[in-house]
Design an enzyme around this catalytic site. Sequence first.
Site, PDB file in Angstrom:
ATOM      1  N   ARG A  47      -9.935 -11.599   3.284  1.00  0.00           N
ATOM      2  CA  ARG A  47     -10.816 -12.700   2.876  1.00  0.00           C
ATOM      3  C   ARG A  47     -10.119 -14.058   3.010  1.00  0.00           C
ATOM      4  O   ARG A  47     -10.782 -15.071   3.220  1.00  0.00           O
ATOM      5  CB  ARG A  47     -11.342 -12.456   1.455  1.00  0.00           C
TER       6      ARG A  47
ATOM      7  N   LYS B 164       0.849  -1.200   0.000  1.00  0.00           N
ATOM      8  CA  LYS B 164       0.000   0.000   0.000  1.00  0.00           C
ATOM      9  C   LYS B 164       0.882   1.247   0.000  1.00  0.00           C
ATOM     10  O   LYS B 164       1.957   1.242   0.606  1.00  0.00           O
ATOM     11  CB  LYS B 164      -0.820   0.038   1.300  1.00  0.00           C
TER      12      LYS B 164
END
Length: 474
Positions: A330, A256
Amino acid sequence: MSLEIIEKIEKIYSKTVTLVSEGDLKFCEYISDKNKIFIKKMMEKNSFTGKKGDKLEVSFLEGDSLIAILFLGTGKKENLNRDIMRDVIYNGLKDVTGDILIGSEDKELIDLEIIGEVAEHIDYKFDKYMSEKKDKKLNISYFMEKNDVDVIEGKELGKIINIVRDLINEPACVITPAKLAEEAEKLGKEFGFEVEILDEKEAEKLEMKAFLAVGRASVNRPKVIVMRYQGDTASKERIGLVGKGLTYDTGGLSLKPTSSMLDMKTDMGGAATVIGTMCALAKMKIKKNVTAVVAACENAIGSNAYRPGDIIGSMNGKTIEVTNTDAEGRLTLADALTYIIRKENVDEVIDAATLTGAIMVALGDNVTGVFSNSDVNYKKLETAGKYWGEKYWQMPIFEEYKDIIKSDVADLKNSAGRLAGSITAAKFLEEFVEDKPWMHLDIAGTAFSEKNGKYFKKGATGQVVRTLYSYIKG
Ligand code: BES
Ligand code: MN
Ligand code: ZN
């Protein structure tokens, strides 16, 4: 800080806060007729009619004592509800400090649940690392000749939510997976639920391969936190809660940028939420059986980090092509879901996760997106949320979206680009819920706020705990 019910007025309060409704201004008995006239004149002069949001502070001499009363208007009594009450109390008291006495000549205007809730949040501050603390301390007392109030749910939940907010606000250098597990253990002892911690070796035995791939590169090793609360021994039914527990999310090799990484200590917001819900259920001795699971780890970079292009397994058996290491939540949730369904035998599962930035694009930062294979359960959740003034919105999980997460080289891929980002994340989770009624709460927008909100100052909000508590309580 807190709401206390007192049976005797023994100290001097800096002011009395009195709630009055529009068109029905009632004053306390002890005020002399002369002062009642004075107050009425002051109200007229300041156009105070008791409308919602009206505020007026009046000081006068009663005998030898100087009395200060802050009048707060609630609006018309027939329109009053919990949301309005919360607004009135929060906005009326947000700049007030010291020891105050709250009351009303009209007892119907006093909602101890809301006052208790607001009192806990109004001066919450995460300032433990500040050398100079700006304390704004508000202590609220409410007088009752005979205290017949058992527990004030709003107050107890407020206290627990502040613990949740602390957990989220703590930086990742403090809250590692091991530390989060330790905190859960402490809270389990304090509130009364069982906590079992599985280390990496045990997770390996369980073949939680997707979860372990995410946590592989960090020196802060993964932990699975299992919390069990048995409130109804006569029943076999058990509700499962799963919380995303990324103690930090760098994005992994799909790194990121700094600006997006800055708040990633909050990526265990789901974990804190389910831990808080367990505390609330145990505190209030709710007659339900609930298990909560957090697969806690850190998504770091390193030479042994999992890579874009890797194909990994999962506890469920499905294989996953890693197309983006930043879609890590996830992967951890997939194994936590399989674990809670297969090993803890829950009948229903709800997960809370700071899962996608896309949910903020869709719903902003004050509404939680919900994905569910049970419309009935969703409605129940929405109703529980309304009671506490927390907002939810059901998102679609049409079959068509499934195609987007199909991979050419594995059963599934973990990321599928920008289109319908929150929905494809939910579709991925759905692949791991087997045949169970399931609800996924994407709290990326609601767990943490960059700006002061309606009832919360900026930082962790602790939203969702109350809703889950009421949903489970039924
Ligand atoms: N933890 C983030 C989601 C997030 C973003 C939470 C902003 C709170 C605030 C999550 O792991 C993530 O990185 N999601 C990606 C998914 C993408 C790579 C498919 C995202 O939202 O960009
Ligand atoms: Mn991520
Ligand atoms: Zn994340």
